[in-house]
Design an enzyme around this catalytic site. Structure first.
Site, mmCIF file in Angstrom:
data_model
loop_
_atom_site.group_PDB
_atom_site.id
_atom_site.type_symbol
_atom_site.label_atom_id
_atom_site.label_comp_id
_atom_site.label_asym_id
_atom_site.label_seq_id
_atom_site.Cartn_x
_atom_site.Cartn_y
_atom_site.Cartn_z
ATOM 1 N N LEU A 220 49.063 46.571 34.991
ATOM 2 C CA LEU A 220 49.028 45.216 35.755
ATOM 3 C C LEU A 220 49.432 44.120 35.214
ATOM 4 C CD1 LEU A 220 45.854 46.244 37.688
ATOM 5 C CD2 LEU A 220 48.191 46.946 38.222
ATOM 6 N N ILE B 197 46.190 44.299 22.164
ATOM 7 C CA ILE B 197 45.883 44.838 20.691
ATOM 8 C C ILE B 197 47.387 45.626 20.586
ATOM 9 C CG2 ILE B 197 43.600 44.784 20.625
ATOM 10 C CD1 ILE B 197 43.602 47.752 21.367
ATOM 11 N N TYR C 219 33.725 54.984 33.022
ATOM 12 C CA TYR C 219 34.383 53.786 33.720
ATOM 13 C C TYR C 219 33.805 53.511 34.677
ATOM 14 C CZ TYR C 219 38.646 52.022 36.084
ATOM 15 O OH TYR C 219 39.666 51.340 36.594
ATOM 16 N N ILE D 125 46.409 51.915 42.064
ATOM 17 C CA ILE D 125 47.491 50.779 42.173
ATOM 18 C C ILE D 125 48.661 51.514 41.946
ATOM 19 C CG2 ILE D 125 48.364 48.719 41.335
ATOM 20 C CD1 ILE D 125 45.891 48.544 43.030
HETATM 21 N N1 LIG Z 1 45.683 50.188 37.554
HETATM 22 C C1 LIG Z 1 44.698 50.611 38.374
HETATM 23 O O1 LIG Z 1 44.985 51.515 39.295
HETATM 24 C C2 LIG Z 1 43.653 50.014 38.614
HETATM 25 C C3 LIG Z 1 42.631 50.218 39.684
HETATM 26 C C4 LIG Z 1 41.358 49.648 39.548
HETATM 27 C C5 LIG Z 1 40.959 48.626 38.591
HETATM 28 N N2 LIG Z 1 41.792 48.431 37.506
HETATM 29 C C6 LIG Z 1 41.588 47.726 36.603
HETATM 30 O O2 LIG Z 1 42.678 46.666 36.270
HETATM 31 C C7 LIG Z 1 42.427 46.493 34.885
HETATM 32 C C8 LIG Z 1 43.931 46.541 34.285
HETATM 33 O O3 LIG Z 1 44.257 47.910 34.824
HETATM 34 P P1 LIG Z 1 45.645 48.496 33.976
HETATM 35 O O4 LIG Z 1 46.001 49.584 34.942
HETATM 36 O O5 LIG Z 1 46.504 47.530 33.957
HETATM 37 O O6 LIG Z 1 45.091 49.240 32.756
HETATM 38 P P2 LIG Z 1 45.755 49.720 31.479
HETATM 39 O O7 LIG Z 1 44.999 51.044 31.125
HETATM 40 O O8 LIG Z 1 47.247 50.172 31.882
HETATM 41 O O9 LIG Z 1 45.696 48.648 30.703
HETATM 42 C C9 LIG Z 1 44.735 48.377 29.837
HETATM 43 C C10 LIG Z 1 45.021 47.458 28.624
HETATM 44 O O10 LIG Z 1 43.890 47.233 27.768
HETATM 45 C C11 LIG Z 1 44.368 47.356 26.622
HETATM 46 N N3 LIG Z 1 43.001 47.295 25.574
HETATM 47 C C12 LIG Z 1 42.406 48.398 25.364
HETATM 48 N N4 LIG Z 1 41.581 48.136 24.406
HETATM 49 C C13 LIG Z 1 41.486 46.869 24.081
HETATM 50 C C14 LIG Z 1 40.794 45.731 23.292
HETATM 51 N N5 LIG Z 1 39.702 46.301 22.391
HETATM 52 N N6 LIG Z 1 41.034 44.570 23.114
HETATM 53 C C15 LIG Z 1 42.150 44.329 23.852
HETATM 54 N N7 LIG Z 1 42.717 45.055 24.773
HETATM 55 C C16 LIG Z 1 42.352 46.235 24.920
HETATM 56 C C17 LIG Z 1 45.254 48.467 26.406
HETATM 57 O O11 LIG Z 1 45.961 48.250 25.006
HETATM 58 C C18 LIG Z 1 45.941 48.190 27.554
HETATM 59 O O12 LIG Z 1 47.105 47.512 27.499
HETATM 60 C C19 LIG Z 1 41.642 47.154 34.448
HETATM 61 O O13 LIG Z 1 40.297 46.276 33.986
HETATM 62 C C20 LIG Z 1 41.347 48.376 35.302
HETATM 63 O O14 LIG Z 1 39.848 49.058 35.245
HETATM 64 C C21 LIG Z 1 43.033 48.952 37.781
HETATM 65 C C1 LIG Z 2 41.306 53.720 40.699
HETATM 66 C C2 LIG Z 2 41.355 53.027 39.257
HETATM 67 O O1 LIG Z 2 40.302 52.458 38.592
HETATM 68 C C3 LIG Z 2 42.440 53.792 38.000
HETATM 69 N N1 LIG Z 2 43.874 53.795 38.794
HETATM 70 C C4 LIG Z 2 41.852 55.119 37.608
HETATM 71 O O2 LIG Z 2 42.412 55.970 38.465
HETATM 72 O O3 LIG Z 2 40.971 55.151 37.136
#
Ligand SMILES: NC(=O)c1ccc[n+]([C@@H]2O[C@H](COP(=O)([O-])OP(=O)(O)OC[C@H]3O[C@@H](n4cnc5c(N)ncnc54)[C@H](O)[C@@H]3O)[C@@H](O)[C@H]2O)c1
Ligand SMILES: C[C@@H](O)[C@H](N)C(=O)O
Length: 375
Positions: free
Chosen positions: A69, A91, A197, A227
């Site tokens: 995202l 990181i 989580y 997403i």
């Molecule tokens: N993508 C989804 O479907 C979804 C749905 C609900 C909520 N979210 C939330 O949105 C946020 C972003 O989601 P995403 O899909 O981009 O996650 P992602 O897993 O794709 O990316 C997470 C990022 O966090 C970084 N990270 C890990 N450890 C770290 C540290 N110690 N310091 C700094 N960075 C670190 C990773 O390198 C990675 O790039 C998250 O908090 C997630 O829980 C995402």
């Molecule tokens: C829903 C959301 O938090 C994430 N895409 C997961 O499946 O873990």
């Protein structure tokens, strides 16, 4: 000034101040003291030698910005606030196009001093905290998920409170569990998730709201559905199948789904998710009756998604090979999300339903794969 009175004053100010959230509150949460060194001093020239355009816009830091995202959010915010007012951090090493698209900085959210230095040196006013381990990878490494999602969040909360930042932390459908009402799931109900989580996200919601009430932290949180994005890969969640199906359908014409065909989950196209994030960050504080909102767009099963894809690609072959860990997680999550509070309070409205989502994803991935074939 006694600590409690100071904190109450800061809380009142934060509740009453709409706009970019650039006000600086003065709470040294880590040391539970009131530090005059952290108050913006009107006579301190260094705080005021900025140009008008810089003060007009928030200065944003995105943590965990190289995941599914963050890059998209940076693009949206840079369009709105200017390229140099939005800093991506992670990181991991950024790909070339991301590195050249705007400011990038290394930041490990477990390194409190480094995080604080970045916030101070760049005079950050908004913090979007995206770093996390998602549901499936979290179950595979509970200790790391606990450190990143819980200890990391504590660092973020303290820094945001100390420096008067507006803080966005996403939560998720995963913050609910098998004892929550699942169809639909309202904002306020039983939350007993069964993943690290989910537990860490309930913790984030509660801690953020507590810091809001206790210290006046301008905490804002949306519970995102799964997403779906075309130009960025998911980071190891339960809803990842709904992204992978598009890539496999275009590239190989075959898809093996790791969830059962009738597993219904709330989902959203990335553009809606990122727009919602900007909208809630810009919403005047007085419109927010809560600090944590469900947002929703659509809800479908793998079977329904495949049928919609097959309208465009009728030759798509589908097989099911169930991943028991992901299936158990999905079976405990909401099937449908009630986001009426977001729709009423700050006029949240999604643009993409299932047919538009499928069309948009196939157009994007299709044109990308044509370009790849030509070059
Ligand atoms: N993508 C989804 O479907 C979804 C749905 C609900 C909520 N979210 C939330 O949105 C946020 C972003 O989601 P995403 O899909 O981009 O996650 P992602 O897993 O794709 O990316 C997470 C990022 O966090 C970084 N990270 C890990 N450890 C770290 C540290 N110690 N310091 C700094 N960075 C670190 C990773 O390198 C990675 O790039 C998250 O908090 C997630 O829980 C995402
Ligand atoms: C829903 C959301 O938090 C994430 N895409 C997961 O499946 O873990």
């Amino acid at each position: 000034m006694p600590v409690v009175r100071a904190l109450t004053k800061v809380a009142k100010q934060a509740l009453l101040t709409p706009g970019c959230g650039c006000q600086v509150s003065a709470v040294a949460v880590r040391h539970v003291s009131f530090s005059p060194r952290q108050v913006t001093n009107a006579s301190d020239a260094s705080f005021h030698s900025v140009s008008f355009s810089e003060t007009d816009h928030p200065k944003v830091l995105i943590t965990g910005g190289l995941g599914q995202l963050g890059v998209g959010l940076a693009k949206l915010l840079r369009k709105r606030f200017g390229k140099n007012n939005v800093i991506l951090s992670d990181i991991r090493k950024p790909p070339t196009h991301v590195f050249h698209s705007g400011p990038f900085i290394y930041s490990d959210i477990l390194d409190y001093k480094n995080l604080r230095e970045i916030v101070v040196n760049n005079r950050i006013t908004w913090l979007v905290h995206y770093s996390a381990l998602l549901s499936a990878v979290g179950e595979a490494n509970v200790a790391l998920a606990r450190a990143v999602n819980i200890t990391g969040l504590h660092n973020i909360l303290d820094i945001a409170a100390e420096h008067g930042l507006r803080l966005f932390v996403p939560s998720t459908i995963g913050a609910f569990g098998p004892t929550s009402p699942r169809n639909p799931t309202p904002d306020l109900c039983v939350q007993r998730p069964r993943t690290i989580y989910g537990v860490s996200k309930v913790h984030a919601e509660l801690m953020g709201e507590y810091y809001h009430h206790r210290y006046g932290l301008d905490f804002r949180c949306l519970r995102y559905p799964g997403i779906i994005s075309a130009d960025s890969q998911p980071g190891g969640g339960t809803t990842d199948y709904a992204v992978q199906i598009f890539h496999d359908a275009v590239k190989t014409g075959k898809f093996e789904c790791n969830l059962k065909p009738d597993t219904r989950l709330p989902m959203m196209y990335i553009d809606d998710c990122l727009r919602a994030t900007l909208e809630v960050m810009e919403a005047p504080a007085e419109t927010l009756s809560m600090r944590t909102y469900n947002i929703n767009a659509m809800s479908f099963t793998p079977d329904e998604l495949a049928q919609e894809v097959q309208k465009q690609l009728p030759d798509l072959q589908l097989a099911y090979k169930i991943d028991p860990v992901r299936q158990a997680i999905a079976d405990s999550w909401p099937m449908n999300f009630d986001d009426s509070n977001a729709r009423n309070d700050w006029r949240w409205k999604h643009d993409y339903d299932l047919p538009e989502l499928v069309q948009t994803m196939l157009n994007f991935i299709g044109s990308e794969s044509q370009v790849a074939q030509v070059s």
